[in-house]
Design an enzyme around this catalytic site. Structure first.
Site, PDB file in Angstrom:
ATOM      1  N   HIS A  14       0.862  -1.185   0.000  1.00 63.52           N
ATOM      2  CA  HIS A  14       0.000   0.000   0.000  1.00 63.52           C
ATOM      3  C   HIS A  14       0.896   1.232   0.000  1.00 63.52           C
ATOM      4  O   HIS A  14       1.304   1.728   1.049  1.00 63.52           O
ATOM      5  CB  HIS A  14      -0.922  -0.040   1.238  1.00 63.52           C
ATOM      6  CG  HIS A  14      -1.943   1.057   1.261  1.00 63.52           C
ATOM      7  ND1 HIS A  14      -3.158   0.930   1.892  1.00 63.52           N
ATOM      8  CD2 HIS A  14      -1.941   2.303   0.737  1.00 63.52           C
ATOM      9  CE1 HIS A  14      -3.857   2.041   1.755  1.00 63.52           C
ATOM     10  NE2 HIS A  14      -3.132   2.899   1.062  1.00 63.52           N
ATOM     11  N   HIS A  16       1.386   4.824  -2.454  1.00 58.07           N
ATOM     12  CA  HIS A  16       1.037   5.678  -3.594  1.00 58.07           C
ATOM     13  C   HIS A  16       2.323   6.332  -4.074  1.00 58.07           C
ATOM     14  O   HIS A  16       2.959   7.070  -3.300  1.00 58.07           O
ATOM     15  CB  HIS A  16       0.035   6.750  -3.175  1.00 58.07           C
ATOM     16  CG  HIS A  16      -1.240   6.189  -2.607  1.00 58.07           C
ATOM     17  ND1 HIS A  16      -2.377   6.020  -3.352  1.00 58.07           N
ATOM     18  CD2 HIS A  16      -1.538   5.729  -1.364  1.00 58.07           C
ATOM     19  CE1 HIS A  16      -3.332   5.492  -2.599  1.00 58.07           C
ATOM     20  NE2 HIS A  16      -2.848   5.302  -1.378  1.00 58.07           N
ATOM     21  N   HIS A 194      -9.462   0.892  -1.598  1.00 54.35           N
ATOM     22  CA  HIS A 194      -9.442   1.530  -0.283  1.00 54.35           C
ATOM     23  C   HIS A 194     -10.860   1.453   0.283  1.00 54.35           C
ATOM     24  O   HIS A 194     -11.821   1.850  -0.409  1.00 54.35           O
ATOM     25  CB  HIS A 194      -9.061   3.002  -0.390  1.00 54.35           C
ATOM     26  CG  HIS A 194      -7.605   3.273  -0.609  1.00 54.35           C
ATOM     27  ND1 HIS A 194      -6.878   2.714  -1.616  1.00 54.35           N
ATOM     28  CD2 HIS A 194      -6.743   4.072   0.076  1.00 54.35           C
ATOM     29  CE1 HIS A 194      -5.630   3.154  -1.554  1.00 54.35           C
ATOM     30  NE2 HIS A 194      -5.517   3.982  -0.531  1.00 54.35           N
ATOM     31  N   GLU A 197     -11.266   3.165   5.705  1.00 54.22           N
ATOM     32  CA  GLU A 197     -10.232   4.068   6.253  1.00 54.22           C
ATOM     33  C   GLU A 197     -10.982   5.104   7.095  1.00 54.22           C
ATOM     34  O   GLU A 197     -10.879   5.111   8.320  1.00 54.22           O
ATOM     35  CB  GLU A 197      -9.448   4.734   5.118  1.00 54.22           C
ATOM     36  CG  GLU A 197      -8.381   5.721   5.589  1.00 54.22           C
ATOM     37  CD  GLU A 197      -7.673   6.454   4.429  1.00 54.22           C
ATOM     38  OE1 GLU A 197      -8.194   6.453   3.291  1.00 54.22           O
ATOM     39  OE2 GLU A 197      -6.596   7.048   4.681  1.00 54.22           O
ATOM     40  N   ASP A 275       1.721   3.994   2.785  1.00 48.01           N
ATOM     41  CA  ASP A 275       0.695   4.854   2.182  1.00 48.01           C
ATOM     42  C   ASP A 275       1.329   6.015   1.397  1.00 48.01           C
ATOM     43  O   ASP A 275       1.536   5.884   0.193  1.00 48.01           O
ATOM     44  CB  ASP A 275      -0.282   5.365   3.252  1.00 48.01           C
ATOM     45  CG  ASP A 275      -1.671   5.678   2.714  1.00 48.01           C
ATOM     46  OD1 ASP A 275      -1.923   5.417   1.522  1.00 48.01           O
ATOM     47  OD2 ASP A 275      -2.505   6.173   3.489  1.00 48.01           O
ATOM     48  N   ASP A 276       1.620   7.129   2.086  1.00 51.20           N
ATOM     49  CA  ASP A 276       2.200   8.322   1.441  1.00 51.20           C
ATOM     50  C   ASP A 276       3.353   8.813   2.321  1.00 51.20           C
ATOM     51  O   ASP A 276       3.240   9.844   3.000  1.00 51.20           O
ATOM     52  CB  ASP A 276       1.136   9.419   1.324  1.00 51.20           C
ATOM     53  CG  ASP A 276      -0.063   8.944   0.530  1.00 51.20           C
ATOM     54  OD1 ASP A 276       0.039   8.863  -0.701  1.00 51.20           O
ATOM     55  OD2 ASP A 276      -1.101   8.632   1.148  1.00 51.20           O
TER      56      ASP A 276
HETATM   57  N1  ADE Z   1      -4.578   8.748  -2.013  1.00 54.91           N
HETATM   58  C1  ADE Z   1      -3.347   8.829  -1.490  1.00 54.91           C
HETATM   59  N2  ADE Z   1      -3.369   8.424  -0.207  1.00 54.91           N
HETATM   60  C2  ADE Z   1      -4.650   8.072   0.080  1.00 54.91           C
HETATM   61  C3  ADE Z   1      -5.304   7.558   1.229  1.00 54.91           C
HETATM   62  N3  ADE Z   1      -4.665   7.328   2.379  1.00 54.91           N
HETATM   63  N4  ADE Z   1      -6.628   7.331   1.137  1.00 54.91           N
HETATM   64  C4  ADE Z   1      -7.289   7.570   0.019  1.00 54.91           C
HETATM   65  N5  ADE Z   1      -6.721   8.038  -1.090  1.00 54.91           N
HETATM   66  C5  ADE Z   1      -5.404   8.287  -1.067  1.00 54.91           C
HETATM   67 ZN    ZN Z   2      -3.750   4.730   0.404  1.00 55.10          ZN
END
Ligand code: ADE
Ligand code: ZN
Length: 328
Positions: A14, A16, A194, A197, A275-276
């Protein structure tokens, strides 16, 4: 813990790629492409990374993406992530990209895929990290826009393993994308989404029953629905959890309050992911270490998490077995 969590072989499921854009590279690309940034320096960008929820993050994340213009930009971004991932013991990565964020600005789909793919090929050769690419549809946009994006992806199908669904969750239920996921699966793509969340357990049910997904990204709110948990455990549907992201986006007030340990001990197939990472204060290594520390996870539990990451991957059984053996 008598185990080096950075050395532990792991898969990242996971991630991005646009979320790995560090402020330094953002500045360099802004200069290279003559894009104006609303920040005077790297430090002020970092200071702006305080979020109230998912949407407040997405607004900044999409704005940052404007510096990504050429094939070389996407390649540099991806290469930088793979270097960082190798340092953290990642042996296999399944990477999301958001083509609509770029095609909406007039960037060609091929520019994005070719740039990312070039770095993935080099990364496998130079770092030994295998990869898969997952195309995410933006759920705040229409189902028609998602279908048009799928059409753009068809000539690149050999580079793309699966489709996913990301962006603003609440108010954008998976069922809106039934047709595009049906078509994607008919074309041979695997599916993930997703769900759970910020959105309710109902969205996880829809991702499974309507979209036919193989994994749930995040999924932490499944714990509010006992029947759902029973099904996820019985079928060992993987959940790609991102602990530092969940704290930054205030899904949990602090890491010590995260439900990851409860999920693991309930028998769910959970993994830890970043994630990011450029926005959330840590790559996968920091996610492993901080989560283990905050929740008092044992060595055996962290080994289980790493094993889950390979079992949840789209690697074939032989490759999964090879990685599981390496963990011991
Ligand atoms: N795009 C990038 N990170 C995300 C996240 N945590 N949830 C939904 N969309 C995303
Ligand atoms: Zn994500």
């Amino acid at each position: 813990m008598a185990i080096d969590l950075l050395e532990l072989p792991k898969a990242e499921l996971h991630l991005h790629i646009e979320g790995t854009l560090e402020p330094e590279l953002m500045f360099e690309l802004a200069r290279r492409n003559d894009v104006e940034l609303p920040f005077p320096d790297v430090e002020s960008i970092r200071r702006a990374y305080v979020f109230d929820d998912l949407q407040s993050f997405l607004d900044i994340y999409y704005a940052g993406c404007r510096v990504l213009v050429t094939e070389q930009d996407f390649s540099d971004l991806t290469a930088a992530y793979l270097q960082r991932a190798a340092h953290d013991g990642v042996r296999h990565a399944e990477i999301f990209f958001d083509p609509q964020t770029h095609t909406e600005r007039g960037i060609d789909f091929a520019t994005v895929v070719h740039g990312i793919s070039r770095a993935l090929v080099d990364g496998e050769r130079e770092l030994g990290i295998t990869t898969r690419l997952i195309l995410c549809f933006l759920r705040h946009l229409s189902a028609d826009a998602a279908m048009a994006t799928l059409e753009l992806a068809l000539p690149h199908r050999e580079a793309i393993t699966a489709v996913g669904l990301d962006s603003s969750e609440v108010g954008n239920p998976p069922e809106r994308f039934r047709e595009v996921f049906e078509r994607a699966r008919a074309e041979g793509f695997l599916a993930v989404a997703h769900a759970g969340e910020e959105g309710p357990p109902e969205y996880i049910w829809q991702a499974l029953d309507v979209l036919g997904v193989r994994r749930i990204d995040h999924g932490v709110r499944c714990m509010e629905d006992e029947r759902l948990v029973e099904q996820l455990v019985a079928e060992q549907i993987p959940l790609t959890v991102c602990p530092l992201s969940n704290v930054k986006l205030r899904v949990f007030p602090e890491l010590g309050a995260h439900n990851f340990r409860t999920m693991l001990e309930r028998g769910l197939c959970v993994s830890i992911n970043s994630d990011d990472p450029a926005y959330f204060g840590g790559y996968i290594g920091e996610n492993y270490t901080a989560t283990a520390d905050a929740l008092g996870l044992t060595r055996d539990q962290m080994v289980q998490v790493a094993k889950n990451s390979f079992r949840a991957s789209f690697l074939d059984e032989q490759d999964q077995a090879r990685h599981l053996e390496a963990i011991g």
